[in-house]
Scaffold this active site. Structure first.
Site, PDB file in Angstrom:
ATOM      1  N   ASP A  83       0.844  -1.194   0.000  1.00  0.00           N
ATOM      2  CA  ASP A  83       0.000   0.000   0.000  1.00  0.00           C
ATOM      3  C   ASP A  83       0.881   1.245   0.000  1.00  0.00           C
ATOM      4  O   ASP A  83       1.957   1.253   0.595  1.00  0.00           O
ATOM      5  CB  ASP A  83      -0.929   0.016   1.217  1.00  0.00           C
ATOM      6  CG  ASP A  83      -1.992   1.094   1.061  1.00  0.00           C
ATOM      7  OD1 ASP A  83      -2.767   1.024   0.095  1.00  0.00           O
ATOM      8  OD2 ASP A  83      -2.040   2.028   1.895  1.00  0.00           O
TER       9      ASP A  83
HETATM   10  C1  LIG Z   1       2.796   8.684  -5.359  1.00  0.00           C
HETATM   11  C2  LIG Z   1       2.578   7.695  -6.470  1.00  0.00           C
HETATM   12  C3  LIG Z   1       1.647   6.687  -6.378  1.00  0.00           C
HETATM   13  N1  LIG Z   1       1.440   5.812  -7.406  1.00  0.00           N
HETATM   14  C4  LIG Z   1       0.422   4.747  -7.328  1.00  0.00           C
HETATM   15  C5  LIG Z   1       0.948   3.423  -6.769  1.00  0.00           C
HETATM   16  C6  LIG Z   1      -0.331   2.721  -6.387  1.00  0.00           C
HETATM   17  O1  LIG Z   1      -0.800   1.989  -7.530  1.00  0.00           O
HETATM   18  C7  LIG Z   1      -1.293   3.875  -6.073  1.00  0.00           C
HETATM   19  C8  LIG Z   1      -1.622   3.954  -4.596  1.00  0.00           C
HETATM   20  O2  LIG Z   1      -2.785   3.223  -4.350  1.00  0.00           O
HETATM   21  P1  LIG Z   1      -2.815   1.864  -3.552  1.00  0.00           P
HETATM   22  O3  LIG Z   1      -4.128   1.826  -2.839  1.00  0.00           O
HETATM   23  O4  LIG Z   1      -1.570   1.684  -2.740  1.00  0.00           O
HETATM   24  O5  LIG Z   1      -2.768   0.753  -4.689  1.00  0.00           O
HETATM   25  P2  LIG Z   1      -3.772   0.451  -5.886  1.00  0.00           P
HETATM   26  O6  LIG Z   1      -5.207   0.687  -5.500  1.00  0.00           O
HETATM   27  O7  LIG Z   1      -3.284   1.155  -7.120  1.00  0.00           O
HETATM   28  O8  LIG Z   1      -3.510  -1.101  -6.136  1.00  0.00           O
HETATM   29  P3  LIG Z   1      -3.817  -2.353  -5.154  1.00  0.00           P
HETATM   30  O9  LIG Z   1      -4.563  -1.846  -3.937  1.00  0.00           O
HETATM   31  O10 LIG Z   1      -4.646  -3.285  -5.990  1.00  0.00           O
HETATM   32  O11 LIG Z   1      -2.456  -2.905  -4.822  1.00  0.00           O
HETATM   33  O12 LIG Z   1      -0.624   5.088  -6.460  1.00  0.00           O
HETATM   34  C9  LIG Z   1       2.183   5.918  -8.583  1.00  0.00           C
HETATM   35  O13 LIG Z   1       1.988   5.136  -9.525  1.00  0.00           O
HETATM   36  N2  LIG Z   1       3.145   6.895  -8.668  1.00  0.00           N
HETATM   37  C10 LIG Z   1       3.373   7.804  -7.677  1.00  0.00           C
HETATM   38  O14 LIG Z   1       4.267   8.664  -7.837  1.00  0.00           O
END
Ligand SMILES: Cc1cn([C@H]2C[C@H](O)[C@@H](COP(=O)(O)OP(=O)(O)OP(=O)(O)O)O2)c(=O)[nH]c1=O
EC number: 3.6.1.9
Length: 203
Positions: A83
């Site tokens: 997460d």
């Molecule tokens: C800050 C930041 C976040 N992110 C993304 C990563 C995660 O996919 C998302 C954070 O949300 P999460 O809730 O951590 O993950 P998710 O819903 O995408 O996937 P899952 O719960 O199925 O594992 O933000 C980026 O891609 N680049 C960035 O610079």
């Protein structure tokens, strides 16, 4: 007489995540793994610190992934959950709900330094272990027009804090202290260390 040679199957690695970023990042450490679709409610309890919250959600995703397997698969499975949240002034920014939410997040991040907290958990039938990685990201001062253009690009959606360090969002970042992969969604140093702990040698 010699004892029969009992061969144990190597553990099977599963990624309990729908995030394409996590899939790409884990691919840098493991040649084969399967992706599990888990649905975990992401809701911070009133008295829960941002760090505890991120840890708990990563843990819940990994446990939900393990629970989704049938009993046979579970015996040899190692499930990874992760997460990522953006934290500013004690407020946790998850993925923006809509244009207004993304715009408001970017306004608050403008010209300030925030934390990106990424947690990763590995669970198997009889063991679990997690780690957390905190990075500090300083945003440039953004004007109204550049925030509107960035939101209109669509990139902020599905990303915690409404930006992507791996995309156009890189042009908003003045300084990063910590883990690039952690900001992107899966801290590779911590993940590799956990995989080794579970007997999986990273690529
Ligand atoms: C800050 C930041 C976040 N992110 C993304 C990563 C995660 O996919 C998302 C954070 O949300 P999460 O809730 O951590 O993950 P998710 O819903 O995408 O996937 P899952 O719960 O199925 O594992 O933000 C980026 O891609 N680049 C960035 O610079």
């Amino acid at each position: 007489m010699l004892a029969p040679d009992i061969k144990r199957e190597p553990p099977m690695l599963y990624l309990a995540s729908q995030s394409p970023r996590r899939r790409d990042l884990l691919g840098q450490l493991a040649a084969t793994f399967s992706v599990l679709d888990v649905d975990v409610t992401e809701q911070r309890a009133i008295d829960e610190s941002p760090k505890d919250y991120v840890h708990r959600v990563a843990h819940d995703k990994a446990r939900a992934g393990l629970a989704s397997l049938d009993a046979n698969q579970r015996t040899d499975a190692i499930v990874l959950g992760a997460d990522t949240e953006v934290v500013l002034d004690g407020d946790v920014f998850g993925k923006p709900r809509d244009v207004a939410d993304a715009t408001a997040m970017l306004h608050r991040l403008s010209g300030r330094t925030h934390e990106v907290i990424s947690a990763v958990w590995l669970v198997c039938a009889d063991r679990e272990l997690g780690d957390v990685c905190v990075s500090r990201v300083r945003f440039a001062k953004l004007d109204e027009a550049s925030i509107a253009a960035y939101v209109a690009s669509g990139e902020p959606f599905g990303k915690a804090g409404a930006y992507a360090i791996q995309g156009r969002g890189a042009t908003l970042i003045e300084h990063l202290e910590g883990s690039y992969s952690g900001v992107m969604g899966l801290p590779l140093f911590e993940t590799a260390r956990l995989l080794r702990n579970f007997g999986i040698v990273p690529l």
